[in-house]
Scaffold this motif. Structure first.
Motif, mmCIF file in Angstrom:
data_model
loop_
_atom_site.group_PDB
_atom_site.id
_atom_site.type_symbol
_atom_site.label_atom_id
_atom_site.label_comp_id
_atom_site.label_asym_id
_atom_site.label_seq_id
_atom_site.Cartn_x
_atom_site.Cartn_y
_atom_site.Cartn_z
ATOM 1 N N ALA A 39 0.828 -1.211 0.000
ATOM 2 C CA ALA A 39 0.000 0.000 0.000
ATOM 3 C C ALA A 39 0.859 1.257 0.000
ATOM 4 N N LEU A 40 1.953 1.234 0.753
ATOM 5 C CA LEU A 40 2.846 2.391 0.785
ATOM 6 C C LEU A 40 3.503 2.631 -0.569
ATOM 7 N N GLU A 41 3.851 1.542 -1.250
ATOM 8 C CA GLU A 41 4.406 1.676 -2.596
ATOM 9 C C GLU A 41 3.372 2.287 -3.538
ATOM 10 N N GLN A 42 2.130 1.853 -3.398
ATOM 11 C CA GLN A 42 1.048 2.386 -4.224
ATOM 12 C C GLN A 42 0.837 3.869 -3.954
ATOM 13 N N ILE A 43 0.862 4.248 -2.684
ATOM 14 C CA ILE A 43 0.684 5.653 -2.309
ATOM 15 C C ILE A 43 1.844 6.503 -2.844
ATOM 16 N N ALA A 44 3.051 5.987 -2.736
ATOM 17 C CA ALA A 44 4.228 6.728 -3.207
ATOM 18 C C ALA A 44 4.129 7.047 -4.688
ATOM 19 N N ALA A 45 3.531 6.137 -5.451
ATOM 20 C CA ALA A 45 3.443 6.314 -6.903
ATOM 21 C C ALA A 45 2.216 7.108 -7.337
ATOM 22 N N ASP A 46 1.321 7.389 -6.416
ATOM 23 C CA ASP A 46 0.067 8.065 -6.754
ATOM 24 C C ASP A 46 0.194 9.569 -6.518
ATOM 25 N N ALA A 47 0.256 10.349 -7.579
ATOM 26 C CA ALA A 47 0.402 11.802 -7.454
ATOM 27 C C ALA A 47 -0.786 12.437 -6.757
ATOM 28 N N ALA A 48 -1.941 11.769 -6.772
ATOM 29 C CA ALA A 48 -3.136 12.325 -6.133
ATOM 30 C C ALA A 48 -3.076 12.214 -4.613
ATOM 31 N N ALA A 49 -2.263 11.315 -4.093
ATOM 32 C CA ALA A 49 -2.141 11.119 -2.644
ATOM 33 C C ALA A 49 -1.010 11.992 -2.115
ATOM 34 N N ARG A 50 -1.336 12.922 -1.222
ATOM 35 C CA ARG A 50 -0.326 13.856 -0.721
ATOM 36 C C ARG A 50 0.012 13.648 0.744
ATOM 37 N N VAL A 51 -0.869 12.996 1.477
ATOM 38 C CA VAL A 51 -0.652 12.741 2.897
ATOM 39 C C VAL A 51 -1.377 11.452 3.242
ATOM 40 N N VAL A 52 -0.878 10.732 4.251
ATOM 41 C CA VAL A 52 -1.453 9.435 4.627
ATOM 42 C C VAL A 52 -1.977 9.498 6.051
ATOM 43 N N VAL A 53 -3.170 8.973 6.253
ATOM 44 C CA VAL A 53 -3.719 8.764 7.594
ATOM 45 C C VAL A 53 -3.721 7.264 7.845
ATOM 46 N N LEU A 54 -3.059 6.841 8.910
ATOM 47 C CA LEU A 54 -3.001 5.432 9.288
ATOM 48 C C LEU A 54 -3.911 5.219 10.487
ATOM 49 N N ARG A 55 -4.968 4.441 10.302
ATOM 50 C CA ARG A 55 -5.920 4.189 11.385
ATOM 51 C C ARG A 55 -6.225 2.696 11.455
ATOM 52 N N ALA A 56 -7.039 2.298 12.422
ATOM 53 C CA ALA A 56 -7.331 0.883 12.609
ATOM 54 C C ALA A 56 -8.782 0.680 13.017
ATOM 55 N N GLU A 57 -9.329 -0.448 12.609
ATOM 56 C CA GLU A 57 -10.663 -0.836 13.045
ATOM 57 C C GLU A 57 -10.570 -1.579 14.375
ATOM 58 N N GLY A 58 -11.641 -1.489 15.166
ATOM 59 C CA GLY A 58 -11.700 -2.245 16.408
ATOM 60 C C GLY A 58 -11.103 -1.516 17.591
ATOM 61 N N PRO A 59 -11.042 -2.180 18.738
ATOM 62 C CA PRO A 59 -10.599 -1.537 19.983
ATOM 63 C C PRO A 59 -9.094 -1.351 20.106
ATOM 64 N N ALA A 60 -8.314 -1.974 19.232
ATOM 65 C CA ALA A 60 -6.860 -1.861 19.299
ATOM 66 C C ALA A 60 -6.317 -1.221 18.025
ATOM 67 N N PHE A 61 -5.405 -0.271 18.191
ATOM 68 C CA PHE A 61 -4.709 0.264 17.020
ATOM 69 C C PHE A 61 -3.793 -0.810 16.446
ATOM 70 N N CYS A 62 -2.922 -1.346 17.297
ATOM 71 C CA CYS A 62 -2.052 -2.457 16.874
ATOM 72 C C CYS A 62 -1.404 -3.042 18.119
ATOM 73 N N ALA A 63 -1.594 -4.355 18.304
ATOM 74 C CA ALA A 63 -1.082 -5.031 19.501
ATOM 75 C C ALA A 63 0.330 -5.565 19.310
ATOM 76 N N GLY A 64 1.012 -5.154 18.259
ATOM 77 C CA GLY A 64 2.381 -5.615 18.036
ATOM 78 C C GLY A 64 2.441 -6.808 17.108
#
Length: 269
Positions: free
Chosen positions: A49-74
């Motif tokens: 996904a990051l590679e895709q975003i890097a190549a997409d001129a329309a994407a200028r900033v990224v928001v990283l979020r998560a579904e559910g009660p945990a952002f990321c448990a490691g």
């Protein structure tokens, strides 16, 4: 990407990527049942996904979020223990390090939107992002020491995001830190009520997306390069960057727009 619809969506479990018409790319972790643990599949998907975003001129900033009660448990500990050999562990940590580094080297700013727990490599993920906003309900920890496994790779990102004493406190105690403590340590930029989290992050993202994409790229790259240099070297490097930046068409346009009291029209060059 050539689709000109207002919102373009590409789904590839265990993440979802959406590029909004205003230039904000929203990358959502969707392994909520597993507390968004970083499996090999998830890390591979994030890298793609990051590679895709890097190549997409329309994407200028990224928001990283998560579904559910945990952002990321490691890391996914069950997956790790399923292949308990040196080669598997080396490959896993190499992939994680590559993914985290990809966030830092992405030529577009990344904002972490944290509404739940972010532990171990999940805390590393927050620390690797350029900006982070947490809900008051968010919690952060590097608890590996409690399991006999020091959070050595999370330490790399954490120690570059917060002060040494604060980093060592989190690493040695292995205790949960609330959002206000994370703010005091410098791990997050802002703490807001849960119901205000998304609007706050998207507001910041849209402000960033309104800037020259070339300037954002130059600035992010220069920030991470100079911060590791001795003072004199950092100034010499930054002076060269400023000179090159001044030669860019967007810099000329921005200065002319300011002088003439009008909105700039960015060309990205």
């Amino acid at each position: 990407m050539t689709d000109q619809s207002p919102t373009r969506t590409a789904e590839a479990a265990p993440i979802r990527l959406e590029v909004e018409a205003d230039g904000v790319a929203v990358l959502t972790l969707t392994r909520s049942a597993q507390r968004n643990a970083l499996s090999l599949g998830m890390m591979t998907a994030i890298e793609a996904a990051l590679e895709q975003i890097a190549a997409d001129a329309a994407a200028r900033v990224v928001v990283l979020r998560a579904e559910g009660p945990a952002f990321c448990a490691g890391h996914d500990l069950k997956e790790m223990r399923a292949s308990p050999d040196r080669a598997s562990y080396e490959a896993l940590f190499a992939q994680c390090s590559r993914m985290m580094t990809r966030i830092v080297r992405l030529p577009k700013p990344v904002i972490a939107e944290v509404s739940g727990i972010a532990t171990a490599a999940g805390c590393q993920l927050v620390a690797s992002c350029d900006l982070a906003v947490a809900a008051t309900t968010a919690r952060f920890a590097t608890p590996g020491v409690n399991l006999g496994l020091f959070c050595s790779t999370p330490m790399v990102a954490l120690s570059r995001a917060v002060g040494r004493k604060h980093a060592m406190e989190m690493l040695l105690l292995g205790q949960m830190a609330d959002a206000e403590t994370a703010y005091r340590f410098g791990l997050v930029n802002r703490v807001v009520a849960p119901e205000e989290l998304s609007d706050t992050v998207m507001g910041m993202a849209r402000i960033i997306a309104s800037k020259s994409p070339l300037t954002l790229k130059i600035g992010k790259e220069a920030f991470y390069a100079q911060v590791e240099m001795p003072l004199d070297d950092a100034y010499a490097y930054a002076s060269r960057v400023m000179t090159e930046n001044m030669m860019a068409r967007d810099a000329e346009e921005g200065i002319d727009a300011f002088i003439n009291k009008r909105q700039p029209v960015w060309q990205g060059c």
